[in-house]
Design an enzyme around this catalytic site. Structure first.
Site, PDB file in Angstrom:
ATOM      1  N   ARG A  45       0.822  -1.214   0.000  1.00  0.00           N
ATOM      2  CA  ARG A  45       0.000   0.000   0.000  1.00  0.00           C
ATOM      3  C   ARG A  45       0.857   1.265   0.000  1.00  0.00           C
ATOM      4  NH1 ARG A  45      -4.097   3.055   3.984  1.00  0.00           N
ATOM      5  NH2 ARG A  45      -5.487   3.776   2.342  1.00  0.00           N
ATOM      6  N   HIS A  49       0.623   4.532  -2.392  1.00  0.00           N
ATOM      7  CA  HIS A  49       0.364   5.901  -1.912  1.00  0.00           C
ATOM      8  C   HIS A  49       1.519   6.855  -2.207  1.00  0.00           C
ATOM      9  CE1 HIS A  49      -3.382   5.770   0.839  1.00  0.00           C
ATOM     10  NE2 HIS A  49      -3.558   5.082  -0.264  1.00  0.00           N
ATOM     11  N   HIS A 172      -6.711  -5.157  -3.459  1.00  0.00           N
ATOM     12  CA  HIS A 172      -7.472  -5.356  -2.225  1.00  0.00           C
ATOM     13  C   HIS A 172      -7.781  -6.835  -1.962  1.00  0.00           C
ATOM     14  CE1 HIS A 172      -8.919  -0.879  -2.017  1.00  0.00           C
ATOM     15  NE2 HIS A 172      -7.681  -1.036  -1.603  1.00  0.00           N
ATOM     16  N   TRP A 188     -11.014  -8.068   2.707  1.00  0.00           N
ATOM     17  CA  TRP A 188     -11.789  -8.316   1.482  1.00  0.00           C
ATOM     18  C   TRP A 188     -11.862  -9.814   1.155  1.00  0.00           C
ATOM     19  CZ3 TRP A 188      -8.101  -4.440   1.998  1.00  0.00           C
ATOM     20  CH2 TRP A 188      -8.530  -3.125   1.811  1.00  0.00           C
TER      21      TRP A 188
HETATM   22 FE1  CCH Z   1      -6.366   0.551  -1.119  1.00  0.00          FE
HETATM   23  N1  CCH Z   1      -7.226   1.015   0.693  1.00  0.00           N
HETATM   24  N2  CCH Z   1      -7.529   1.941  -2.024  1.00  0.00           N
HETATM   25  N3  CCH Z   1      -5.399   0.191  -2.858  1.00  0.00           N
HETATM   26  N4  CCH Z   1      -5.147  -0.750  -0.139  1.00  0.00           N
HETATM   27  C1  CCH Z   1      -6.964   0.424   1.903  1.00  0.00           C
HETATM   28  C2  CCH Z   1      -6.125  -0.645   2.128  1.00  0.00           C
HETATM   29  C3  CCH Z   1      -5.284  -1.193   1.157  1.00  0.00           C
HETATM   30  C4  CCH Z   1      -8.455   2.749  -1.436  1.00  0.00           C
HETATM   31  C5  CCH Z   1      -8.690   2.865  -0.066  1.00  0.00           C
HETATM   32  C6  CCH Z   1      -8.119   2.039   0.896  1.00  0.00           C
HETATM   33  C7  CCH Z   1      -5.682   0.770  -4.068  1.00  0.00           C
HETATM   34  C8  CCH Z   1      -6.779   1.587  -4.345  1.00  0.00           C
HETATM   35  C9  CCH Z   1      -7.592   2.148  -3.382  1.00  0.00           C
HETATM   36  C10 CCH Z   1      -4.161  -1.513  -0.744  1.00  0.00           C
HETATM   37  C11 CCH Z   1      -3.682  -1.376  -2.037  1.00  0.00           C
HETATM   38  C12 CCH Z   1      -4.261  -0.553  -3.001  1.00  0.00           C
HETATM   39  C13 CCH Z   1      -7.713   1.104   2.927  1.00  0.00           C
HETATM   40  C14 CCH Z   1      -7.711   0.734   4.397  1.00  0.00           C
HETATM   41  C15 CCH Z   1      -8.428   2.102   2.307  1.00  0.00           C
HETATM   42  C16 CCH Z   1      -9.377   3.082   2.971  1.00  0.00           C
HETATM   43  C17 CCH Z   1      -6.507   1.301   5.168  1.00  0.00           C
HETATM   44  C18 CCH Z   1      -6.556   0.915   6.617  1.00  0.00           C
HETATM   45  O1  CCH Z   1      -7.617   1.052   7.229  1.00  0.00           O
HETATM   46  O2  CCH Z   1      -5.510   0.462   7.144  1.00  0.00           O
HETATM   47  C19 CCH Z   1      -9.181   3.480  -2.458  1.00  0.00           C
HETATM   48  C20 CCH Z   1     -10.304   4.471  -2.197  1.00  0.00           C
HETATM   49  C21 CCH Z   1      -8.651   3.101  -3.667  1.00  0.00           C
HETATM   50  C22 CCH Z   1      -9.025   3.520  -5.038  1.00  0.00           C
HETATM   51  O3  CCH Z   1     -10.114   3.967  -5.309  1.00  0.00           O
HETATM   52  C23 CCH Z   1      -4.655   0.419  -5.008  1.00  0.00           C
HETATM   53  C24 CCH Z   1      -4.595   0.906  -6.458  1.00  0.00           C
HETATM   54  C25 CCH Z   1      -3.767  -0.407  -4.345  1.00  0.00           C
HETATM   55  C26 CCH Z   1      -2.494  -1.061  -4.836  1.00  0.00           C
HETATM   56  C27 CCH Z   1      -2.166  -1.238  -6.078  1.00  0.00           C
HETATM   57  C28 CCH Z   1      -3.683  -2.513   0.191  1.00  0.00           C
HETATM   58  C29 CCH Z   1      -2.644  -3.597  -0.085  1.00  0.00           C
HETATM   59  C30 CCH Z   1      -4.396  -2.312   1.386  1.00  0.00           C
HETATM   60  C31 CCH Z   1      -4.273  -3.119   2.688  1.00  0.00           C
HETATM   61  C32 CCH Z   1      -3.328  -2.445   3.657  1.00  0.00           C
HETATM   62  C33 CCH Z   1      -3.188  -3.171   4.966  1.00  0.00           C
HETATM   63  O4  CCH Z   1      -2.603  -2.557   5.882  1.00  0.00           O
HETATM   64  O5  CCH Z   1      -3.622  -4.308   5.115  1.00  0.00           O
END
Ligand code: CCH
Length: 290
Positions: A45, A49, A172, A188
């Site tokens: 992630r 970002h 996700h 998810w």
């Molecule tokens: Fe995401 N993401 N993401 N995301 N994401 C969150 C967690 C992860 C959005 C919102 C969130 C991508 C696109 C989007 C990961 C990878 C990607 C969370 C929860 C939110 C909110 C954070 C928390 O609570 O800790 C949104 C909105 C979008 C687009 O519309 C894309 C693109 C990627 C990578 C290519 C990953 C991996 C996580 C899990 C992180 C964890 O700590 O487990």
């Protein structure tokens, strides 16, 4: 601004493989993080970002300058929880002080993805640290409380089409949302540290109920304990997005191929790589042990 990559002086692909190995070993060793999920998802992630601040219009933000480590970007509310990933990577930066932050964060994501059995990512080095003044303002990362029109428009800033957007959000399949970070709660899918097409399969096949979380966010929950955020759910509600959701649910190889291509683009947006920059394909720890 023109951002021309410059591979760290005298460094060869094998030097970057050493960094890969150090990150991969640390992921293996510190496997109790986040109730046993490990650091793979949060490091992945961070790579997104640190790249997701890019703006095509003036080539500001993006992975090149590695500005995530400056307080303004680190304290962006949209980055809550990613401090865990940067704390995890800081000893790697100490061990390989020649590596730029942009290369560290993106190589971290590639390592996390491959060690979680995701697709091989051809990665190019040479991002150059930029000064604090070049840190992008907060507000460039997406807000999950939105539908398909917002998602489509958001990813236009990068020039990503519908197919690329659906492929990218399939990340996700790993990790989970944390109430204290984002106001959402839960994973998810079931295999939180194995990169698969589960996200699409669950989006199509689970029975979803819309709820409001204790932090006032909207999310969809399933009886199997899975969740979707509104921007995730939007991929099922929009007919053109749905086409790709169905394709990736049926064909994990197609997902891996399209994810790879979109993710490489994401990590390289706005960077001009000299022709002789190597595209490095790293060996996983497993492959090196065989
Ligand atoms: Fe995401 N993401 N993401 N995301 N994401 C969150 C967690 C992860 C959005 C919102 C969130 C991508 C696109 C989007 C990961 C990878 C990607 C969370 C929860 C939110 C909110 C954070 C928390 O609570 O800790 C949104 C909105 C979008 C687009 O519309 C894309 C693109 C990627 C990578 C290519 C990953 C991996 C996580 C899990 C992180 C964890 O700590 O487990």
């Amino acid at each position: 601004a023109l951002h021309v990559a410059h591979t760290e002086d005298g460094k060869k692909p094998e030097d970057f493989q050493k960094v890969y190995n150090a990150i991969a070993k640390k992921i293996r060793e510190e496997d109790d993080y986040d109730d046993g999920v490990g650091y793979g998802p949060v490091v992945l992630r961070l790579s997104w970002h640190c790249s997701g601040t890019w703006d095509k219009k003036d080539n500001s933000g993006g992975s090149f300058g590695g500005t995530y480590h400056y307080p303004k970007e680190m304290n962006d509310p949209a980055n809550a929880g990613l401090q865990n990933a940067s704390r995890f990577l800081e000893p790697i930066h100490k061990e390989f002080p020649w590596l730029s932050y942009g290369d560290l964060y993106t190589l971290g994501g590639v390592t996390a993805l491959q060690e979680m059995q995701g697709p091989k990512i051809p990665w190019r080095p040479g991002r150059v640290d930029l000064p604090e003044a070049d840190t992008p303002d907060n507000g460039r990362l997406p807000d999950a409380e939105n539908g398909a029109d917002y998602v489509r428009n958001f990813f236009k800033r990068f020039g990503f089409n519908d197919q690329e957007v659906v492929a990218l959000i399939g990340a996700h399949s790993v990790g989970e949302t944390h109430m204290e970070n984002s106001g959402y709660n839960g994973p998810w899918g079931a295999a939180e540290n194995v990169f698969t097409n589960q996200f699409y399969v669950n989006l199509l096949n689970e029975k979803w109920t819309r709820i409001t979380t204790e932090k006032g966010k909207t999310q969809y929950n399933s009886p199997d304990g899975f969740m979707m955020m509104p921007t995730d759910f939007a991929l099922k509600e929009d007919s053109n997005y749905l086409k790709y959701v169905k394709k990736y649910a049926e064909d994990q190889d197609a997902f891996f191929e399209d994810f790879k291509n979109a993710y490489v683009k994401l990590l390289e947006n706005g960077i001009e790589f000299p022709k002789d920059t190597p595209r490095i394909i790293f060996k996983t720890l497993d492959e090196q042990e065989d």
